[in-house]
Design an enzyme around this catalytic site. Structure first.
Site, PDB file in Angstrom:
ATOM      1  CB  CYS A 119      -6.976   4.913   2.465  1.00 33.32           C
ATOM      2  SG  CYS A 119      -5.671   5.820   3.331  1.00 33.32           S
ATOM      3  CG  HIS A 171      -4.410   1.941   4.576  1.00 35.21           C
ATOM      4  ND1 HIS A 171      -4.474   2.475   3.306  1.00 35.21           N
ATOM      5  CD2 HIS A 171      -5.234   0.854   4.571  1.00 35.21           C
ATOM      6  CE1 HIS A 171      -5.287   1.739   2.564  1.00 35.21           C
ATOM      7  NE2 HIS A 171      -5.760   0.757   3.306  1.00 35.21           N
ATOM      8  CG  HIS A 183      -8.804  -1.066   2.072  1.00 40.43           C
ATOM      9  ND1 HIS A 183      -7.439  -1.156   2.185  1.00 40.43           N
ATOM     10  CD2 HIS A 183      -9.203  -2.287   1.593  1.00 40.43           C
ATOM     11  CE1 HIS A 183      -7.024  -2.355   1.821  1.00 40.43           C
ATOM     12  NE2 HIS A 183      -8.077  -3.055   1.461  1.00 40.43           N
TER      13      HIS A 183
END
Length: 212
Positions: A119, A171, A183
């Site tokens: 990510c 994340h 993402h």
């Protein structure tokens, strides 16, 4: 960002991937992307001077790794055009760049498309292609940015989540507007859009950050 090298103009994405792989074997981190013409191009490097960029590219060309190349100057990046077109233009370019990676596979720690992105690696690549550097990890990115309230998020901002049990930032996604973000959701899953209001992400949302 300093000077970068751009090579290739492929209609077949796999040719761009093979070039990225060849550069990776020489410890050169590169990214492919689809430009406005629909062709796939490869970009790498962050050199302080145009001479150093040319030297690095010439070395790779003489080794047969790359062919013709173009030096991307700092003034060529989207960030350099904000004086003329405003920050909203840069924000749109960041989202457009992120969209070009949708469908790419995910691999933890990956920062090149043939391996897959994690990510934070996706965020780094997207920002670099627009002339901006980011820290490598999601936690570092979270600490480096300026806080943005959820209701004030704008295109190109980063949104952060605590996915793991320790409740720490783990994340990150790129906000694309209208409550959506782009993402790399997890191992084996391609880069995609998701909604901030989705229960899974809403319950794990930590905050937004801007760097613009």
């Amino acid at each position: 960002m300093g000077y970068s090298i751009q090579v290739g103009a492929f209609s077949d994405v796999h040719k761009a991937i093979r070039l990225v792989e060849a550069l990776d074997r020489r410890s050169v981190t590169a990214y492919y992307f689809r430009d406005s013409s629909g062709l796939f191009k490869v970009r790498f490097g962050d050199f302080p001077t145009v001479e150093e960029a040319h030297t690095a590219a010439d070395t790779l060309a003489h080794a047969g790794v790359i062919g013709a190349f173009q030096v991307i100057r700092p003034e060529d990046y989207a960030i350099a055009k904000t004086r003329l077109y405003g920050i909203s233009c840069l924000r749109k370019e960041i989202v457009s760049t992120a969209e070009s990676f949708i469908g790419t596979g995910y691999q933890w720690g990956g920062q090149s498309p043939e391996e897959g992105f994690d990510c934070s690696g996706l965020a780094v690549a997207v920002y670099q292609l627009n002339g901006l550097n980011l820290p490598r990890t999601s936690r570092e990115q979270y600490l480096a940015g300026a806080p943005v309230k959820r209701g004030r998020l704008d295109k190109g901002d980063l949104v952060f989540f605590a996915i793991k049990k320790d409740k720490r930032v783990s994340h990150v996604g790129l906000y694309a507007g209208q409550g959506r973000f782009i993402h790399a959701p997890g191992r084996g899953k391609p880069i995609r859009y998701d909604l901030l209001e989705h229960t899974y992400y809403s319950s794990r949302y930590v905050g937004g950050r801007t760097y613009l």
